[in-house]
Scaffold this motif. Structure first.
Motif, mmCIF file in Angstrom:
data_model
loop_
_atom_site.group_PDB
_atom_site.id
_atom_site.type_symbol
_atom_site.label_atom_id
_atom_site.label_comp_id
_atom_site.label_asym_id
_atom_site.label_seq_id
_atom_site.Cartn_x
_atom_site.Cartn_y
_atom_site.Cartn_z
ATOM 1 N N MET A 103 0.814 -1.210 0.000
ATOM 2 C CA MET A 103 0.000 0.000 0.000
ATOM 3 C C MET A 103 0.849 1.263 0.000
ATOM 4 N N ILE A 104 2.037 1.205 0.568
ATOM 5 C CA ILE A 104 2.944 2.356 0.448
ATOM 6 C C ILE A 104 3.288 2.568 -1.019
ATOM 7 N N GLY A 105 3.531 1.465 -1.714
ATOM 8 C CA GLY A 105 3.773 1.559 -3.157
ATOM 9 C C GLY A 105 2.582 2.144 -3.893
ATOM 10 N N GLU A 106 1.363 1.736 -3.502
ATOM 11 C CA GLU A 106 0.155 2.267 -4.136
ATOM 12 C C GLU A 106 0.019 3.767 -3.887
ATOM 13 N N ILE A 130 8.611 2.179 -7.788
ATOM 14 C CA ILE A 130 9.286 0.950 -8.196
ATOM 15 C C ILE A 130 10.099 0.374 -7.045
ATOM 16 N N GLY A 131 10.840 1.225 -6.351
ATOM 17 C CA GLY A 131 11.654 0.772 -5.229
ATOM 18 C C GLY A 131 10.826 0.167 -4.111
ATOM 19 N N THR A 132 9.637 0.739 -3.872
ATOM 20 C CA THR A 132 8.771 0.243 -2.806
ATOM 21 C C THR A 132 8.181 -1.117 -3.162
ATOM 22 N N TYR A 133 7.744 -1.283 -4.410
ATOM 23 C CA TYR A 133 7.236 -2.590 -4.842
ATOM 24 C C TYR A 133 8.357 -3.633 -4.853
ATOM 25 N N LEU A 151 3.022 -6.440 -11.803
ATOM 26 C CA LEU A 151 2.195 -5.636 -12.702
ATOM 27 C C LEU A 151 2.434 -4.152 -12.477
ATOM 28 N N ARG A 152 2.453 -3.729 -11.217
ATOM 29 C CA ARG A 152 2.630 -2.316 -10.925
ATOM 30 C C ARG A 152 4.003 -1.807 -11.382
ATOM 31 N N SER A 168 9.749 -6.330 -19.975
ATOM 32 C CA SER A 168 10.378 -7.391 -19.193
ATOM 33 C C SER A 168 9.535 -7.759 -17.973
ATOM 34 N N TRP A 169 9.023 -6.762 -17.255
ATOM 35 C CA TRP A 169 8.226 -7.037 -16.054
ATOM 36 C C TRP A 169 6.886 -7.671 -16.398
#
Length: 284
Positions: A103-106, A130-133, A151-152, A168-169
């Motif tokens: 959720m921090i990433g969101e 990106i770093g958080t995910y 996905l994110r 790639s992701w």
């Protein structure tokens, strides 16, 4: 598995009708007022301290719910980020820890999207998301949100127009989680990357795979539009026209006009362009 946050709004909604005060309370208006005051005092003593409790004082479940509520309520996600971070500091071993990390990433993802809309594209503007995910992937390898994170991250790279890592992701999600319900979204993202690169052959193959794996997607406007673009660039103008005419967006109307031009139907093409100007003047 995608994380779904339910609205934990605790607001109380009161509907008051003066004409019905007696029937509602079974007595006089004075009695109704006294009951209302009593209810208010009970509310203050029982609920206000809980609502006003600082994040550092809340139990695990309530803190996660408060953090989720802040995410849903506020456009700027700074408070929600702070609250989820406090959750991770206090409940590092919680079963909800991976969800808090996600959720921090969101939160960062939503903030970055808002900045993109307001200020335009900046280099590496989604790097914080990106770093958080990525931290979720590294720290919680057994989380059921790993496919969501893949996905994110792909979407983050796509949004900042870094199509090679985005591809790639998206591909890795499909490879690692072939049964994930997010496979369809990953294929859409992959197709969008190829369209942005004007790689029509790979885009065509990707959307064919999407429709085979997830037939319902062929009814989505963004997929119909993509299929129309592919047909147009393959010079299949009749096929492209049928697709573009299924959706009413400025781009679809414009390309419908282009198809009619290529099919030597100038009056019909002019009609499409007039519709575009009349209905979507801001797009010109």
């Amino acid at each position: 598995m995608s994380l779904i946050i339910t609205n934990t709004d605790g607001n109380n909604h009161c509907s008051c009708n003066k004409n019905n005060s007696k029937s509602l309370f079974g007595g006089s208006h004075k009695k109704a007022v006294l009951l209302a005051k009593a209810a208010f005092l009970i509310y203050c003593f029982c609920f206000v301290p809980f609502i006003e409790a600082a994040p550092n004082d809340l139990p695990e479940k309530e803190l996660f719910e408060l953090s989720s509520k802040l995410f849903l309520k506020e456009k700027d996600k700074a408070e929600a980020i702070n609250s989820f971070n406090i959750f991770l500091e206090r409940f590092a071993n919680s079963k909800r820890a991976d969800k808090a990390q996600f959720m921090i990433g969101e939160c960062l993802f939503e903030n970055n999207k808002n900045i993109l809309k307001a200020q335009g594209l900046k280099k590496n503007m989604f790097s914080s998301s990106i770093g958080t995910y990525q931290k979720l992937l590294d720290k919680y390898p057994k989380s059921d949100l790993l496919d969501d994170a893949f996905l994110r991250i792909g979407e983050c790279y796509y949004n900042q127009q870094d199509y090679v890592p985005a591809i790639s992701w998206f591909r890795n999600l499909i490879k690692k989680y072939p049964r994930s319900y997010l496979k369809g979204e990953a294929l859409v993202g992959l197709g969008q990357c190829y369209l942005s690169q004007e790689n029509w052959a790979e885009a065509s193959l990707t959307y064919q795979e999407l429709i085979t794996a997830r037939p319902a997607y062929q009814r989505q406007p963004k997929v119909i539009y993509a299929l129309g673009l592919i047909s147009y660039h393959d010079q299949k103008y009749e096929e492209a026209l049928k697709l573009f005419e299924q959706i009413n967006t400025p781009d679809a109307i414009y390309y419908a006009g282009k198809c009619l031009q290529m099919l030597k139907r100038p009056l019909l093409a002019i009609g499409k362009y007039k519709k575009l100007i009349e209905n979507y003047p801001e797009s010109m």
